[in-house]
Structures are given as C-alpha cells and as structure tokens.
Design an enzyme around this catalytic site. Structure first.
Site, PDB file in Angstrom:
ATOM      1  N   HIS A 267      40.654  44.791  44.020  1.00 56.11           N
ATOM      2  CA  HIS A 267      41.478  44.513  45.197  1.00 56.11           C
ATOM      3  C   HIS A 267      40.684  43.670  46.203  1.00 56.11           C
ATOM      4  O   HIS A 267      40.770  42.446  46.185  1.00 56.11           O
ATOM      5  CB  HIS A 267      41.945  45.852  45.770  1.00 56.11           C
ATOM      6  CG  HIS A 267      43.001  45.771  46.816  1.00 56.11           C
ATOM      7  ND1 HIS A 267      43.601  44.607  47.203  1.00 56.11           N
ATOM      8  CD2 HIS A 267      43.591  46.746  47.576  1.00 56.11           C
ATOM      9  CE1 HIS A 267      44.497  44.847  48.131  1.00 56.11           C
ATOM     10  NE2 HIS A 267      44.512  46.147  48.381  1.00 56.11           N
ATOM     11  N   HIS A 306      46.748  35.810  39.637  1.00 57.93           N
ATOM     12  CA  HIS A 306      47.263  36.816  40.569  1.00 57.93           C
ATOM     13  C   HIS A 306      48.455  37.506  39.932  1.00 57.93           C
ATOM     14  O   HIS A 306      49.221  36.879  39.203  1.00 57.93           O
ATOM     15  CB  HIS A 306      47.694  36.133  41.883  1.00 57.93           C
ATOM     16  CG  HIS A 306      47.825  37.077  43.030  1.00 57.93           C
ATOM     17  ND1 HIS A 306      48.966  37.812  43.239  1.00 57.93           N
ATOM     18  CD2 HIS A 306      46.958  37.422  44.010  1.00 57.93           C
ATOM     19  CE1 HIS A 306      48.785  38.566  44.311  1.00 57.93           C
ATOM     20  NE2 HIS A 306      47.580  38.344  44.807  1.00 57.93           N
ATOM     21  N   ASP A 362      40.732  34.603  47.109  1.00 59.95           N
ATOM     22  CA  ASP A 362      39.307  34.911  47.049  1.00 59.95           C
ATOM     23  C   ASP A 362      38.444  33.754  46.562  1.00 59.95           C
ATOM     24  O   ASP A 362      37.218  33.850  46.617  1.00 59.95           O
ATOM     25  CB  ASP A 362      39.077  36.115  46.113  1.00 59.95           C
ATOM     26  CG  ASP A 362      39.623  37.388  46.717  1.00 59.95           C
ATOM     27  OD1 ASP A 362      39.393  37.596  47.916  1.00 59.95           O
ATOM     28  OD2 ASP A 362      40.288  38.152  46.011  1.00 59.95           O
TER      29      ASP A 362
HETATM   30  N1  CMC Z   1      40.442  33.896  33.974  1.00 59.72           N
HETATM   31  C1  CMC Z   1      40.794  33.710  32.679  1.00 59.72           C
HETATM   32  N2  CMC Z   1      41.919  34.183  32.141  1.00 59.72           N
HETATM   33  C2  CMC Z   1      42.728  34.894  32.924  1.00 59.72           C
HETATM   34  C3  CMC Z   1      42.439  35.134  34.280  1.00 59.72           C
HETATM   35  C4  CMC Z   1      41.260  34.602  34.797  1.00 59.72           C
HETATM   36  N3  CMC Z   1      40.933  34.775  36.078  1.00 59.72           N
HETATM   37  N4  CMC Z   1      43.424  35.877  34.838  1.00 59.72           N
HETATM   38  C5  CMC Z   1      44.308  36.099  33.856  1.00 59.72           C
HETATM   39  N5  CMC Z   1      43.887  35.506  32.707  1.00 59.72           N
HETATM   40  C6  CMC Z   1      44.615  35.466  31.420  1.00 59.72           C
HETATM   41  C7  CMC Z   1      44.523  36.776  30.688  1.00 59.72           C
HETATM   42  O1  CMC Z   1      43.425  36.808  29.815  1.00 59.72           O
HETATM   43  C8  CMC Z   1      45.840  36.800  29.959  1.00 59.72           C
HETATM   44  O2  CMC Z   1      45.736  35.920  28.870  1.00 59.72           O
HETATM   45  P1  CMC Z   1      46.440  36.291  27.450  1.00 59.72           P
HETATM   46  O3  CMC Z   1      47.909  36.247  27.727  1.00 59.72           O
HETATM   47  O4  CMC Z   1      45.963  35.251  26.493  1.00 59.72           O
HETATM   48  O5  CMC Z   1      45.947  37.672  27.105  1.00 59.72           O
HETATM   49  C9  CMC Z   1      46.813  36.165  30.942  1.00 59.72           C
HETATM   50  O6  CMC Z   1      46.001  35.276  31.745  1.00 59.72           O
HETATM   51  C10 CMC Z   1      47.534  37.163  31.854  1.00 59.72           C
HETATM   52  O7  CMC Z   1      46.567  37.986  32.489  1.00 59.72           O
HETATM   53  P2  CMC Z   1      46.834  39.480  32.996  1.00 59.72           P
HETATM   54  O8  CMC Z   1      45.523  40.209  33.042  1.00 59.72           O
HETATM   55  O9  CMC Z   1      47.941  40.095  32.225  1.00 59.72           O
HETATM   56  O10 CMC Z   1      47.351  39.221  34.475  1.00 59.72           O
HETATM   57  P3  CMC Z   1      47.464  40.309  35.621  1.00 59.72           P
HETATM   58  O11 CMC Z   1      48.609  39.904  36.461  1.00 59.72           O
HETATM   59  O12 CMC Z   1      47.444  41.716  35.104  1.00 59.72           O
HETATM   60  O13 CMC Z   1      46.072  40.095  36.418  1.00 59.72           O
HETATM   61  C11 CMC Z   1      44.465  39.497  38.026  1.00 59.72           C
HETATM   62  C12 CMC Z   1      45.958  39.552  37.677  1.00 59.72           C
HETATM   63  C13 CMC Z   1      44.299  39.001  39.468  1.00 59.72           C
HETATM   64  C14 CMC Z   1      43.838  40.911  37.939  1.00 59.72           C
HETATM   65  C15 CMC Z   1      43.745  38.536  37.047  1.00 59.72           C
HETATM   66  O14 CMC Z   1      44.313  37.246  37.124  1.00 59.72           O
HETATM   67  C16 CMC Z   1      42.236  38.487  37.247  1.00 59.72           C
HETATM   68  O15 CMC Z   1      41.520  39.340  36.711  1.00 59.72           O
HETATM   69  N6  CMC Z   1      41.736  37.477  38.045  1.00 59.72           N
HETATM   70  C17 CMC Z   1      40.324  37.417  38.353  1.00 59.72           C
HETATM   71  C18 CMC Z   1      39.989  38.415  39.467  1.00 59.72           C
HETATM   72  C19 CMC Z   1      40.492  37.958  40.813  1.00 59.72           C
HETATM   73  O16 CMC Z   1      40.330  36.808  41.217  1.00 59.72           O
HETATM   74  N7  CMC Z   1      41.102  38.905  41.578  1.00 59.72           N
HETATM   75  C20 CMC Z   1      41.602  38.627  42.928  1.00 59.72           C
HETATM   76  C21 CMC Z   1      43.068  38.855  43.054  1.00 59.72           C
HETATM   77  S1  CMC Z   1      43.733  38.281  44.628  1.00 59.72           S
HETATM   78  C22 CMC Z   1      43.125  39.395  45.862  1.00 59.72           C
HETATM   79  C23 CMC Z   1      43.673  40.797  45.854  1.00 59.72           C
HETATM   80  O17 CMC Z   1      44.700  41.107  45.238  1.00 59.72           O
HETATM   81  O18 CMC Z   1      43.065  41.649  46.522  1.00 59.72           O
END
Ligand code: CMC
Length: 438
Positions: A267, A306, A362
């Site tokens: 988060h 996101h 971020d």
């Molecule tokens: N780098 C590489 N691949 C990614 C990334 C990333 N940052 N984010 C998602 N993917 C890929 C993931 O591997 C998946 O691919 P596939 O369909 O081939 O398996 C696809 O994109 C969908 O990902 P997901 O994990 O199902 O997406 P989610 O909505 O559950 O996750 C997230 C959202 C923010 C946790 C994720 O994008 C992530 O881990 N980002 C990096 C951490 C980050 O920057 N977090 C800050 C969020 S904004 C501030 C806040 O909320 O507080």
C-alpha cells in the site's frame, strides 16, 4: 426494460427477480434464495472485495480505465494547480470548497492545534533510537486518543469536528518528531507563523537558526504531493478506517488502524521499493536488460501497474511535472534519468502495453522526497500526513450513514465438523508434525 436481474436457482428450479440500483445488486437480496426453509440463504463470496461496493460515497471518484481522479467532483489536476492542501482537506471533509472566511477560519483552527501535549514528547523518547517512524506514528496517534476522552462521543457532531481539527493539525508534529527522534535531534515546536507544509519542514529540519525558511518551490511541491495523496476512495487503509470506525470507537484509534494498513509494502511502501529498484539498476545502460528480466518473470517493475488504473495514473503525471520544479532547486536526482528511460521503454513494450501497466503515483514521488532530503523510512509517514484528511472524510461520511452498521463480513466455514475432545495421551501426531507433513 426493468432495472432488475432474473436469477434461476438450478438446485430448485425457482426464479428470483433482484433490483439493480446504481449498477449494483444488494448482496442481501441473495439471502431469499434457499433450497429449503432451514437453509441460511445464498451469500456472495468476494475475497479482497474485488467486486463488492461496501459504501455509497460522495467523497472521491476514480475511473481507472481513463485515468480520472476527482475529489468531490473537482479534477485532481485543477486542485493540484489551484488549491492548497488545507483547502483540499476542507473540500474532502465538508463537500464544498470553502469561502474566503471559512478557509481563513479553518487554517487558523488547524494552525492553533498543531502543538501536542508534553506527554507526547515523553512517549516518543521512549522508543528505541532506530524505531521505524511509521511504527512511532501509528502508536502515538493511538496514544493521542487517551488525552481526549471526550473523543469517544462519536455521535456528537461538535465533538467529531474538534477531533478532526486536532488530528489534521497534529499529525505533521508527530511525523516530524519521529524523524527527529531517529536523528537524536531535539524536537522542534510548531511555528504558528508558517503554513501547513512550511511548518512541517521547519519541524523536520530547523536547527539553530531563529526562523526556518524553506525554498517556496519546495514548499509548493510538498503541498502538491499532499493534495495528490489526500484521498483515494475505498483503498485498504480507508476501508480499515471505516471498518474500525463502524464499531464507534474514537477516531484516534480508528486512524491508528488505518495508518497501520498504510504501513504495508503493498500500500504505502511502494515508493521506497522504486528507489531501491532504481539504485539497483544503477545506470541508464542497464535499463533494457532489467526490463527483459522483469518480462521473464524475475520481479516486478515497481511503481508500475495499479489495481484500479488501467491507464496513466493521473497523479503520476502531476508528480512528474512537480519533480522538475524540485530538481531546479535541489539539483537533479541522478536516478531520474534511469526512471525516465524505464518509463520510455516500458510504455513502448508490448508486455506492458498489453497488460495496461502504466506508471503509478509511487514511480516519481520517492525521487522528490529523496531530493527534499527525506529518508526512505519517512515515505509512508509522508503519505499518512495528507491521507489523514481522506481517512477522516471517509469516517465522517460513514458515521452518519443510516445504512451503515458495524462492519462484520460473513465467512464460508471450511473447518472440521463437530468432533469430540481427545485426551492428550490418546493423540497420535502433534499439530506441528501434521503441518510439516501437509
Ligand atoms: N511489473 C511487471 N509486471 C506486472 C506489474 C509490474 N509492476 N504489475 C502487474 N504485472 C503483470 C502481472 O505479472 C500480470 O501478468 P500476467 O497476466 O502475465 O500474469 C498482470 O500484469 C496483472 O497483474 P496483477 O498482479 O493481477 O495485477 P493487480 O491488479 O493484482 O496488481 C499491483 C496491482 C499494483 C499490486 C501490481 O501492478 C504491482 O505489483 N505493481 C508494482 C508495485 C507498485 O508499484 N505498487 C504501488 C501501487 S499504487 C499505490 C498504492 O496503492 O498505495
């Protein structure tokens, strides 16, 4: 066509009509669907609330597909350019932009509540020298509630308002003092001549000079970051604030819980991870190889992607522009070139394009915080200061919502059926052995 959904239960052949309201069906409408009279009724199962609206809210609107964020209807881009953090906080809390007089009164009230009880100093000096500032923040906010026992009267609007003012005013003092404690420096008292962000910087960095005078460009950059982080509808910490607040506990205890949720790396901690990642890449020439490693599944590109935004996070755009104004004063953060190259490559790459992965809030914020001289451990605390306004706006809305009750989800029980107690000498394997074998 009626706004209803017709459901057929194939177990019984019975059909039900359920009302659709604002694009949603009430989960409770499913309870009428039963196989027989003794049946509890159908529930919806939604771990992590992926498709469940828990509130009707008028505070913040997000359209993640197009990248829209609005507080009380006002686009974040306009607020970031035109407004101040305290004016935005007023808007979030009370629903409308203040008049000149209202704003002056609100600013005065906040300014004159920035001091904390001297006991807070004693409490903070009790932490170990290297205690994480966010751990101190969470604990001290909870402890603050013990100083205001009247805060328990959450059904009294005047009492609620007094705590809202106190919390918004005092969180920068607590945040700055957690930093000073880590540094072994004396605590700096608030300066009532200074604005909200200026006063925070003064409490952080003032040394022997009679008056701390930060560069106006840096003060404005911090104000913009505070505006951008003030609220983000029903995220993990806002949900915690509402859920804890629904028990009618005082807002200090609820806000401590919300801040604890923000502390988590999924988060409020991602901007710190971005800085670590950029430092690890080390040089612009290493970016293509790093991107290839991410694509092959070796880690994630931090600051990208996101849950809600499937487009450029509108806050990231504004932060990128703000970074330029900060670097003009502080000098360019060498990690910026790596970040720009990463963004360029990722935005053109099929892997990121097809998954709709764009920079989030971020990606650039950590670079600014670092340029302002703020240590990475302070990043979640810097998030918590402005988010206090959002948490309180969500709490105020929830507490008067006649549809809300104590938050209490259902569960699908998957444990053992009734069984008889086994005397200790008759038990064959220990629980730990069973777990190890599974
Ligand atoms: N780098 C590489 N691949 C990614 C990334 C990333 N940052 N984010 C998602 N993917 C890929 C993931 O591997 C998946 O691919 P596939 O369909 O081939 O398996 C696809 O994109 C969908 O990902 P997901 O994990 O199902 O997406 P989610 O909505 O559950 O996750 C997230 C959202 C923010 C946790 C994720 O994008 C992530 O881990 N980002 C990096 C951490 C980050 O920057 N977090 C800050 C969020 S904004 C501030 C806040 O909320 O507080």
């Amino acid at each position: 066509m009626p706004d209803t959904l017709t459901l057929t239960d194939n177990r019984t052949g019975l059909t039900y009509e359920v009302a659709i309201e604002d694009g949603a069906v009430r989960a409770n409408a499913l309870r009428q669907i039963k196989v027989d009279e003794a049946d509890f009724g159908l529930m919806s199962y939604d771990p992590a609330f992926l498709n469940t609206a828990s509130v009707r809210s008028a505070v913040t609107f997000i359209d993640g597909d197009v990248g829209i964020l609005r507080y009380r209807g006002y686009p974040i881009e306009q607020l970031a350019t035109e407004s101040t953090y305290l004016e935005t906080a007023f808007l979030l809390l009370f629903g409308e932009l203040p008049t000149k007089d209202e704003l002056a009164r609100f600013e005065h009230e906040i300014t004159f509540h920035t001091f904390v009880h001297e006991n807070v100093k004693t409490l903070m000096t009790g932490f170990r020298y290297d205690a994480h500032p966010m751990g101190m923040f969470v604990s001290v906010v909870a402890a603050l509630g013990t100083l205001y026992p009247e805060a328990a009267k959450v059904d009294d609007p005047d009492v609620r308002l007094a705590q809202v003012i106190r919390l918004i005013a005092k969180v920068p003092t607590i945040a700055a003092w957690s930093y000073r404690h880590n540094k072994g420096l004396p605590f700096v008292y608030p300066d009532n001549d200074l604005g909200f962000a200026e006063n925070f910087l003064s409490m952080m960095f003032k040394m022997a000079e009679p008056k701390y005078e930060p560069d106006p460009a840096l003060v404005r950059a911090l104000e913009v970051l505070f505006i951008l982080h003030a609220d983000h509808e029903q995220n993990c910490s806002a949900n915690a604030m509402r859920a804890i607040g629904s028990s009618k506990v005082d807002p200090y205890s609820a806000l401590a819980g919300a801040a604890a949720a923000l502390y988590g790396p999924l988060h409020g901690g991602a901007n710190e991870a971005v800085l670590r990642m950029l430092a690890q890449i080390g040089d612009v020439k290493n970016v293509p190889e790093f991107v290839e490693r991410v694509k092959s599944g070796e880690g994630r590109l931090m600051g990208f992607g996101h849950r809600v935004y499937k487009n450029y996070d509108p806050r990231a755009k504004i932060i990128k522009e703000t970074a330029d104004s900060v670097f003009e004063v502080t000098g360019r953060n060498p990690l910026l070139d790596i970040a720009l190259e990463l963004e360029k490559i990722a935005l053109e790459d099929e892997y990121f394009v097809s998954r709709k992965l764009y920079p989030n809030v971020d990606f650039y914020s950590g670079l600014i915080y670092q340029a302002l001289g703020l240590p990475t451990a302070m990043f979640p605390v810097l998030f918590a200061i402005p988010r206090t306004a959002g948490w309180l706006a969500q709490w105020l809305e929830g507490i008067v919502d006649p549809e809300q009750k104590i938050a209490r989800p259902r569960q699908i029980y998957i444990g053992a059926d009734e069984r008889s107690y086994v005397p200790i000498e008759q038990r064959s394997a220990g629980v730990r052995d069973l777990v190890a074998a599974s």
